[in-house]
Design a protein around this motif. Sequence first.
Motif, PDB file in Angstrom:
ATOM      1  N   PRO A 116     -10.003  -5.897   2.515  1.00  0.00           N
ATOM      2  CA  PRO A 116      -9.400  -5.896   3.848  1.00  0.00           C
ATOM      3  C   PRO A 116      -7.942  -6.352   3.862  1.00  0.00           C
ATOM      4  O   PRO A 116      -7.256  -6.182   4.859  1.00  0.00           O
ATOM      5  N   LEU A 117      -7.459  -6.893   2.761  1.00  0.00           N
ATOM      6  CA  LEU A 117      -6.057  -7.309   2.688  1.00  0.00           C
ATOM      7  C   LEU A 117      -5.115  -6.146   2.409  1.00  0.00           C
ATOM      8  O   LEU A 117      -3.907  -6.260   2.599  1.00  0.00           O
ATOM      9  N   PHE A 118      -5.668  -5.009   1.935  1.00  0.00           N
ATOM     10  CA  PHE A 118      -4.804  -3.913   1.518  1.00  0.00           C
ATOM     11  C   PHE A 118      -3.900  -3.404   2.642  1.00  0.00           C
ATOM     12  O   PHE A 118      -2.680  -3.319   2.460  1.00  0.00           O
ATOM     13  N   LEU A 119      -4.455  -3.043   3.766  1.00  0.00           N
ATOM     14  CA  LEU A 119      -3.633  -2.441   4.834  1.00  0.00           C
ATOM     15  C   LEU A 119      -2.509  -3.355   5.308  1.00  0.00           C
ATOM     16  O   LEU A 119      -1.356  -2.906   5.391  1.00  0.00           O
ATOM     17  N   PRO A 120      -2.770  -4.649   5.596  1.00  0.00           N
ATOM     18  CA  PRO A 120      -1.634  -5.501   5.992  1.00  0.00           C
ATOM     19  C   PRO A 120      -0.575  -5.607   4.899  1.00  0.00           C
ATOM     20  O   PRO A 120       0.625  -5.544   5.186  1.00  0.00           O
ATOM     21  N   LEU A 121      -1.004  -5.747   3.633  1.00  0.00           N
ATOM     22  CA  LEU A 121      -0.030  -5.839   2.536  1.00  0.00           C
ATOM     23  C   LEU A 121       0.742  -4.532   2.371  1.00  0.00           C
ATOM     24  O   LEU A 121       1.957  -4.533   2.153  1.00  0.00           O
ATOM     25  N   TYR A 122       0.038  -3.432   2.477  1.00  0.00           N
ATOM     26  CA  TYR A 122       0.669  -2.116   2.370  1.00  0.00           C
ATOM     27  C   TYR A 122       1.754  -1.959   3.439  1.00  0.00           C
ATOM     28  O   TYR A 122       2.867  -1.521   3.150  1.00  0.00           O
ATOM     29  N   LEU A 123       1.431  -2.330   4.661  1.00  0.00           N
ATOM     30  CA  LEU A 123       2.406  -2.212   5.755  1.00  0.00           C
ATOM     31  C   LEU A 123       3.574  -3.179   5.564  1.00  0.00           C
ATOM     32  O   LEU A 123       4.728  -2.815   5.795  1.00  0.00           O
ATOM     33  N   LEU A 124       3.292  -4.404   5.112  1.00  0.00           N
ATOM     34  CA  LEU A 124       4.365  -5.367   4.843  1.00  0.00           C
ATOM     35  C   LEU A 124       5.299  -4.892   3.720  1.00  0.00           C
ATOM     36  O   LEU A 124       6.473  -5.252   3.700  1.00  0.00           O
ATOM     37  N   CYS A 125       4.767  -4.095   2.815  1.00  0.00           N
ATOM     38  CA  CYS A 125       5.570  -3.598   1.678  1.00  0.00           C
ATOM     39  C   CYS A 125       6.350  -2.333   2.020  1.00  0.00           C
ATOM     40  O   CYS A 125       7.009  -1.761   1.152  1.00  0.00           O
ATOM     41  N   GLY A 126       6.294  -1.884   3.256  1.00  0.00           N
ATOM     42  CA  GLY A 126       7.119  -0.751   3.648  1.00  0.00           C
ATOM     43  C   GLY A 126       6.381   0.458   4.166  1.00  0.00           C
ATOM     44  O   GLY A 126       6.997   1.459   4.517  1.00  0.00           O
ATOM     45  N   GLY A 127       5.054   0.421   4.192  1.00  0.00           N
ATOM     46  CA  GLY A 127       4.301   1.568   4.696  1.00  0.00           C
ATOM     47  C   GLY A 127       4.505   2.798   3.838  1.00  0.00           C
ATOM     48  O   GLY A 127       4.711   2.700   2.624  1.00  0.00           O
ATOM     49  N   VAL A 128       4.480   3.946   4.473  1.00  0.00           N
ATOM     50  CA  VAL A 128       4.602   5.213   3.753  1.00  0.00           C
ATOM     51  C   VAL A 128       6.081   5.449   3.446  1.00  0.00           C
ATOM     52  O   VAL A 128       6.809   6.034   4.234  1.00  0.00           O
ATOM     53  N   SER A 129       6.512   4.950   2.277  1.00  0.00           N
ATOM     54  CA  SER A 129       7.914   5.120   1.886  1.00  0.00           C
ATOM     55  C   SER A 129       8.082   4.888   0.387  1.00  0.00           C
ATOM     56  O   SER A 129       7.216   4.290  -0.257  1.00  0.00           O
ATOM     57  N   VAL A 130       9.191   5.341  -0.119  1.00  0.00           N
ATOM     58  CA  VAL A 130       9.503   5.165  -1.540  1.00  0.00           C
ATOM     59  C   VAL A 130       9.700   3.686  -1.878  1.00  0.00           C
ATOM     60  O   VAL A 130       9.550   3.287  -3.034  1.00  0.00           O
ATOM     61  N   ARG A 131      10.023   2.851  -0.902  1.00  0.00           N
ATOM     62  CA  ARG A 131      10.213   1.417  -1.133  1.00  0.00           C
ATOM     63  C   ARG A 131       8.899   0.698  -1.430  1.00  0.00           C
ATOM     64  O   ARG A 131       8.898  -0.386  -1.988  1.00  0.00           O
ATOM     65  N   ASN A 132       7.784   1.283  -1.028  1.00  0.00           N
ATOM     66  CA  ASN A 132       6.496   0.614  -1.123  1.00  0.00           C
ATOM     67  C   ASN A 132       5.994   0.620  -2.579  1.00  0.00           C
ATOM     68  O   ASN A 132       5.765   1.684  -3.155  1.00  0.00           O
ATOM     69  N   PRO A 133       5.802  -0.558  -3.180  1.00  0.00           N
ATOM     70  CA  PRO A 133       5.328  -0.612  -4.568  1.00  0.00           C
ATOM     71  C   PRO A 133       3.925  -0.025  -4.751  1.00  0.00           C
ATOM     72  O   PRO A 133       3.593   0.435  -5.842  1.00  0.00           O
ATOM     73  N   PHE A 134       3.106  -0.011  -3.694  1.00  0.00           N
ATOM     74  CA  PHE A 134       1.791   0.619  -3.797  1.00  0.00           C
ATOM     75  C   PHE A 134       1.929   2.124  -3.955  1.00  0.00           C
ATOM     76  O   PHE A 134       1.185   2.748  -4.714  1.00  0.00           O
ATOM     77  N   GLU A 135       2.887   2.720  -3.249  1.00  0.00           N
ATOM     78  CA  GLU A 135       3.120   4.165  -3.376  1.00  0.00           C
ATOM     79  C   GLU A 135       3.722   4.507  -4.737  1.00  0.00           C
ATOM     80  O   GLU A 135       3.331   5.491  -5.363  1.00  0.00           O
TER      81      GLU A 135
END
Length: 153
Positions: A116-135
Amino acid sequence: MTGHTPSLRWGLRALQGLGALWTLPNSLVGLAAGLAGCVAGARAYWSPRDCALVFSHWPWGPGGAITFGMVILHTGDNLDGLCATYEHRAGHCEHPRVRLGDHERAHVFQYMVLGPLFLPLYLLCGGVSVRNPFERAADRYALSGRGWWPGRH
């Protein structure tokens, strides 16, 4: 998992099961959205390769796919289609196109670790963008088959 000892295979399966339980709240969000899409023509199938329940022909959104836990919502026929990496689209480098399912599978693995931590962390890291380390990690995994966790590789 060919060539692994039975105890290692069992251990990996146990970890996958725990990850599936940990991310169940996210998967339920995906399942609800997928079932809503079925009313408008989406079709569900289990993809062992992608470790996810996939809803193809999902009728909403700009195209492509989105993952919630172990559920992938996809606007196309299947996840074998090729797509550009985030860095390539942003003009940062030139990459070959990658299989969409490989990219989304990396997100499934990320969800299984963070639950359940994934979505908040994903959004804090930039959401759908090249800046996001998850992407970027998902793209790296789709390119090489390794490195689905964010970080230096």
